[in-house]
Design a protein around this motif. Structure first.
Motif, mmCIF file in Angstrom:
data_model
loop_
_atom_site.group_PDB
_atom_site.id
_atom_site.type_symbol
_atom_site.label_atom_id
_atom_site.label_comp_id
_atom_site.label_asym_id
_atom_site.label_seq_id
_atom_site.Cartn_x
_atom_site.Cartn_y
_atom_site.Cartn_z
ATOM 1 N N PRO A 484 0.807 -1.229 0.000
ATOM 2 C CA PRO A 484 0.000 0.000 0.000
ATOM 3 C C PRO A 484 0.836 1.273 0.000
ATOM 4 N N LYS A 485 1.167 1.745 -1.195
ATOM 5 C CA LYS A 485 1.909 2.997 -1.315
ATOM 6 C C LYS A 485 0.983 4.211 -1.322
ATOM 7 N N LYS A 486 -0.243 4.021 -1.824
ATOM 8 C CA LYS A 486 -1.246 5.087 -1.792
ATOM 9 C C LYS A 486 -2.538 4.532 -1.218
ATOM 10 N N ILE A 487 -3.001 5.189 -0.171
ATOM 11 C CA ILE A 487 -4.235 4.786 0.502
ATOM 12 C C ILE A 487 -5.211 5.951 0.465
ATOM 13 N N ILE A 488 -6.454 5.648 0.149
ATOM 14 C CA ILE A 488 -7.524 6.643 0.226
ATOM 15 C C ILE A 488 -8.506 6.203 1.292
ATOM 16 N N LEU A 489 -8.805 7.105 2.227
ATOM 17 C CA LEU A 489 -9.815 6.863 3.250
ATOM 18 C C LEU A 489 -11.147 7.434 2.785
ATOM 19 N N ILE A 490 -12.196 6.610 2.857
ATOM 20 C CA ILE A 490 -13.545 7.064 2.497
ATOM 21 C C ILE A 490 -14.495 6.725 3.641
ATOM 22 N N GLY A 491 -15.311 7.683 4.037
ATOM 23 C CA GLY A 491 -16.307 7.429 5.066
ATOM 24 C C GLY A 491 -17.548 8.272 4.852
ATOM 25 N N GLU A 509 0.332 10.768 15.941
ATOM 26 C CA GLU A 509 1.241 9.663 16.229
ATOM 27 C C GLU A 509 2.312 9.481 15.160
ATOM 28 N N SER A 510 2.399 10.428 14.223
ATOM 29 C CA SER A 510 3.421 10.381 13.159
ATOM 30 C C SER A 510 3.367 9.068 12.379
ATOM 31 N N VAL A 511 2.157 8.687 11.980
ATOM 32 C CA VAL A 511 1.930 7.475 11.207
ATOM 33 C C VAL A 511 1.756 7.844 9.739
ATOM 34 N N TYR A 512 2.093 6.919 8.859
ATOM 35 C CA TYR A 512 1.943 7.103 7.421
ATOM 36 C C TYR A 512 0.522 7.575 7.097
ATOM 37 N N LEU A 513 0.422 8.713 6.393
ATOM 38 C CA LEU A 513 -0.878 9.314 6.116
ATOM 39 C C LEU A 513 -1.464 8.814 4.802
ATOM 40 N N PRO A 514 -2.791 8.792 4.694
ATOM 41 C CA PRO A 514 -3.409 8.467 3.409
ATOM 42 C C PRO A 514 -3.095 9.542 2.376
ATOM 43 N N ALA A 515 -3.184 9.160 1.114
ATOM 44 C CA ALA A 515 -2.935 10.124 0.039
ATOM 45 C C ALA A 515 -4.081 11.115 -0.081
ATOM 46 N N GLY A 516 -5.251 10.722 0.356
ATOM 47 C CA GLY A 516 -6.411 11.610 0.317
ATOM 48 C C GLY A 516 -7.538 11.028 1.136
ATOM 49 N N ILE A 517 -8.472 11.879 1.550
ATOM 50 C CA ILE A 517 -9.652 11.417 2.275
ATOM 51 C C ILE A 517 -10.892 11.972 1.577
ATOM 52 N N GLN A 581 -1.493 19.507 8.253
ATOM 53 C CA GLN A 581 -0.876 18.288 7.739
ATOM 54 C C GLN A 581 -1.882 17.341 7.084
ATOM 55 N N PHE A 582 -3.136 17.765 6.984
ATOM 56 C CA PHE A 582 -4.148 16.915 6.354
ATOM 57 C C PHE A 582 -3.788 16.652 4.890
ATOM 58 N N PRO A 583 -4.073 15.446 4.401
ATOM 59 C CA PRO A 583 -3.923 15.199 2.961
ATOM 60 C C PRO A 583 -5.023 15.917 2.190
ATOM 61 N N GLN A 584 -4.998 15.828 0.884
ATOM 62 C CA GLN A 584 -6.057 16.456 0.087
ATOM 63 C C GLN A 584 -7.409 15.878 0.496
ATOM 64 N N THR A 585 -8.385 16.761 0.629
ATOM 65 C CA THR A 585 -9.671 16.399 1.220
ATOM 66 C C THR A 585 -10.807 16.740 0.269
ATOM 67 N N TYR A 586 -11.706 15.790 0.097
ATOM 68 C CA TYR A 586 -12.898 15.986 -0.731
ATOM 69 C C TYR A 586 -14.126 15.707 0.130
ATOM 70 N N ILE A 587 -15.090 16.623 0.060
ATOM 71 C CA ILE A 587 -16.297 16.514 0.874
ATOM 72 C C ILE A 587 -17.514 16.489 -0.046
ATOM 73 N N LEU A 588 -18.432 15.560 0.223
ATOM 74 C CA LEU A 588 -19.693 15.483 -0.508
ATOM 75 C C LEU A 588 -20.821 15.808 0.461
ATOM 76 N N THR A 589 -21.716 16.687 0.058
ATOM 77 C CA THR A 589 -22.811 17.055 0.953
ATOM 78 C C THR A 589 -24.057 17.420 0.153
ATOM 79 N N GLY A 590 -25.198 17.215 0.765
ATOM 80 C CA GLY A 590 -26.466 17.621 0.165
ATOM 81 C C GLY A 590 -27.023 18.824 0.896
ATOM 82 N N THR A 591 -27.695 19.700 0.192
ATOM 83 C CA THR A 591 -28.193 20.927 0.825
ATOM 84 C C THR A 591 -29.385 20.677 1.744
ATOM 85 N N ASN A 592 -29.999 19.487 1.684
ATOM 86 C CA ASN A 592 -31.086 19.147 2.599
ATOM 87 C C ASN A 592 -30.616 18.193 3.690
#
Length: 652
Positions: A484-491, A509-517, A581-592
């Motif tokens: 796992p050289k690139k990890i993406i977290l999705i929630g 904790e200075s742990v390897y960060l995901p490439a994006g969330i 220090q956050f990786p690139q972040t993408y947010i999905l949201t609905g207006t309702n």
């Protein structure tokens, strides 16, 4: 202003022609003509004289109108109390109505005194104000009360006085109870509004606006979805009222179908549940897809997948427990802790055969992939691991019976954390869209089944995600051809909270960060004192009602001494040093979506820190839209957008 209230949506009209049913408990109730009872109404005009200097005319009129409506409701509550005497079921609600109206009046008085005399005024938990009162929010909340809620309560109360009303007193009482629960929610939020800041809707370069369908189309589709949800709520309420085990089983499996057809009775039962839900009933509704007949029908709508495997991993790493959280909050709140060892001793790895067998205190991970994941060639292990703390045993013969060697390797993976308010659901029910991503991307997806509240409160779920994340980083190659050289977290929803909190924990904790969330309609702030106007969408949201929201937070955060601003609880409140220090972040949201407002706050903070981030704003979309994308016109666009985001991150 009017556009905002339109976005909130009208309160669903309660059907006033529920079929009458025999019920001897209420046969002795006599409904009187209201004209036969007279109660003197209070006059508080002096309260609003001489305050024009502190308030604009519109706000002053709204405050006065609301105050007078409180008086009117107190009067009618007094009349109803005299009618019903000591009949507890009615007296309890009329007494509650009186108390809430008095609290509302005290809140208005506190605002007036605070601004006119320029000092902080405190009257109980409902009336705590600072000098920096947000009059815009005060006006909006009072307008919501005047336009939507108080007239509904008044109409319900008036119905008791109609001699030939079409509904039984029991049914009217249920609706009163339902509206009073919303009234209480508004009053609880009111004091926090006074110190809250307006949400900034700027950052145009970082926002992608999507209108995947017309408002009428989405509303129509969501109405059908809510019908199914309300039938489940009605079933759970009816089931709780049934003592016979056999009938409870029949109701559990056939009740939703019945209440889908008998919608009037179903809506009544759903309102009864939402007014004051118990933990067991509320969370059982959200778990409908995991139990009973629905559990067996769910796979019908799952996309096909070539590889699916559940594994159960042990806990090898430093545990994130209450002791850890409290120590951090006491000594390191506001700073990043120095790195500490993650593994105390060399772990003894399980064979693959042992890994697929559930064991005590294990964490379940569901693995999905478009191709079969084969066992790793043993020769590659020595090249990957140099850490002397980690001792890798050679692959056993029985492991090779499960998998054959292959030269196919994976360097990109996705780690998914499901939603469900921290209290329900699992990776299983979310396969409706995770399988689509696995198939279209050709990337393994590791979906974590964390422990649920209230049985396991904070930080149990976060610790499970932490243990799983570190296990995948360190040991995935031992069992699969994954480096796992690139990890993406999705929630999504609660999973979005856990994704962001896990990222903050990795930074600590200075742990390897995901490439994006990627955070879909995330719960970014669990602080009860956090407030924004979008939260009032929950007043009329059948999927995420206000009463369920409060239950979720109380079930997850059971230790009230904790600091809610800790980034492990409310990642939207993380300090700048962490967000930097956050990786690139993408947010999905609905207006309702009731959680919509907090996504803008996080977006603004990330932009101000110079971080790469995007917000996908889906007009008119409700909370949880990924789970029922196939029921909304063009809903697959949301799935495709995430697919493209993942491709973009992996291609960088």
């Amino acid at each position: 202003m009017q556009a905002f209230f339109n976005d909130l949506g009208p309160i669903r009209e309660y059907d006033e022609r529920i079929e009458e049913q025999d019920d001897t408990i209420y046969s002795q109730i006599v409904v009187y003509d209201r004209e036969s009872i007279k109660v003197e109404q209070r006059n508080d005009k002096d309260l609003f004289e001489g305050i024009q200097g502190s308030f604009n005319i519109e706000l002053q009129e709204t405050m006065e109108t609301t105050y007078n409506k409180y008086n009117e409701l107190i009067t009618i509550a007094t009349e109803l109390t005299s009618l019903f005497g000591l009949q507890d079921m009615f007296t309890l609600k009329t007494t509650q109505l009186t108390k809430l109206c008095l609290i509302g009046q005290m809140q208005i008085q506190s605002v007036i005194e605070n601004l006119s005399k320029d000092y902080s005024h405190i009257i109980g938990d409902f009336c705590l104000y600072s000098k920096d009162i947000n009059l815009n929010y005060v006006y909006q909340i009072l307008s919501i009360l005047n336009i939507n809620l108080l007239p509904k309560i008044l109409n319900v109360c008036e119905e008791f006085f109609i001699k030939n009303h079409t509904r039984k007193p029991k049914h009217i009482l249920i609706e009163l109870h339902y509206n009073l629960s919303k009234f209480l929610c508004v009053l609880e939020a009111f004091p926090h509004a006074c110190a809250s800041q307006d949400i900034k809707y700027e950052y145009k370069n970082n926002i992608i606006v999507k209108e995947i369908a017309k408002k009428e189309q989405i509303d129509h589709a969501y109405k059908f979805i809510l019908s199914a949800i309300q039938s489940a709520q009605a079933m759970m309420q009816k089931k709780s009222e049934t003592e016979t085990k056999i009938f409870r089983g029949i109701i559990h499996n056939l009740g939703p179908i019945y209440y889908m057809l008998a919608r009037k009775q179903g809506l009544l039962k759903a309102h009864q549940l939402m007014a004051e839900p118990t933990v067991e009933l509320a969370f059982a509704v959200w778990n409908m897809g995991e139990t009973g007949l629905a559990k067996h029908l769910m796979p019908i709508i799952f996309p096909s997948i070539k590889y699916k495997q559940c594994i159960y991993i042990p806990r090898y790493f430093k545990q994130i427990n209450l002791e850890y959280v409290k120590y951090y909050q006491k000594h390191y709140m506001g700073i990043i802790t120095p790195p500490q060892p993650l593994i105390d001793k060399s772990p003894k790895l399980l064979s693959f055969y042992q890994l697929i067998e559930n064991g005590d205190d294990r964490i379940k991970i569901r693995i999905l992939n478009s191709e079969t994941l084969n066992i790793s060639p043993s020769s590659s292990l020595q090249n990957y691991y140099q850490d002397p703390l980690i001792q890798i045993s050679r692959t056993s013969f029985i492991d090779r019976l499960f998998h054959k060697k292959t030269n196919t390797t994976y360097e990109n993976i996705i780690i998914h954390i499901h939603g469900g308010g921290f209290v329900s659901m699992s990776s299983r029910s979310h396969q409706i869209y995770t399988r689509l991503w696995a198939n279209s991307l050709g990337v393994p997806i590791f979906s974590i089944d964390y422990r649920l509240s209230p049985q396991y409160s904070f930080p149990a779920a976060l610790d499970d995600c932490w243990q799983a994340y570190l296990w995948i980083i360190h040991f995935a190659l031992h069992y699969f051809n994954i480096t796992p050289k690139k990890i993406i977290l999705i929630g999504d929803s609660a999973g979005g909270n856990l994704c962001a909190a896990l990222t903050a924990l990795c930074i600590r904790e200075s742990v390897y960060l995901p490439a994006g969330i990627i955070l879909a309609y995330p719960a970014l702030n669990l602080d009860p004192k956090n407030f924004n106007m979008y939260q009032f969408v929950s007043l009329d949201d059948g999927l995420l009602p206000h009463s369920f929201l409060k239950l979720c937070v109380k079930s997850y955060i059971q230790d009230e001494t904790l600091n809610y601003k800790d980034s492990l609880i409310s990642p939207g409140e993380a300090i700048d040093e962490v967000l930097q220090q956050f990786p690139q972040t993408y947010i999905l949201t609905g207006t309702n979506d009731p959680l919509h407002g907090d996504t803008w706050t996080l977006l603004g903070r990330l932009i101000n820190l110079g971080k790469k981030c995007k917000l996908y704003k889906y007009d008119y979309m409700p909370h949880g839209f990924l789970n029922f994308y196939n029921l909304i016109p063009n809903g697959e666009q949301c799935i495709n957008d995430v697919t493209q985001i993942i491709k973009d991150i992996f291609s960088q």
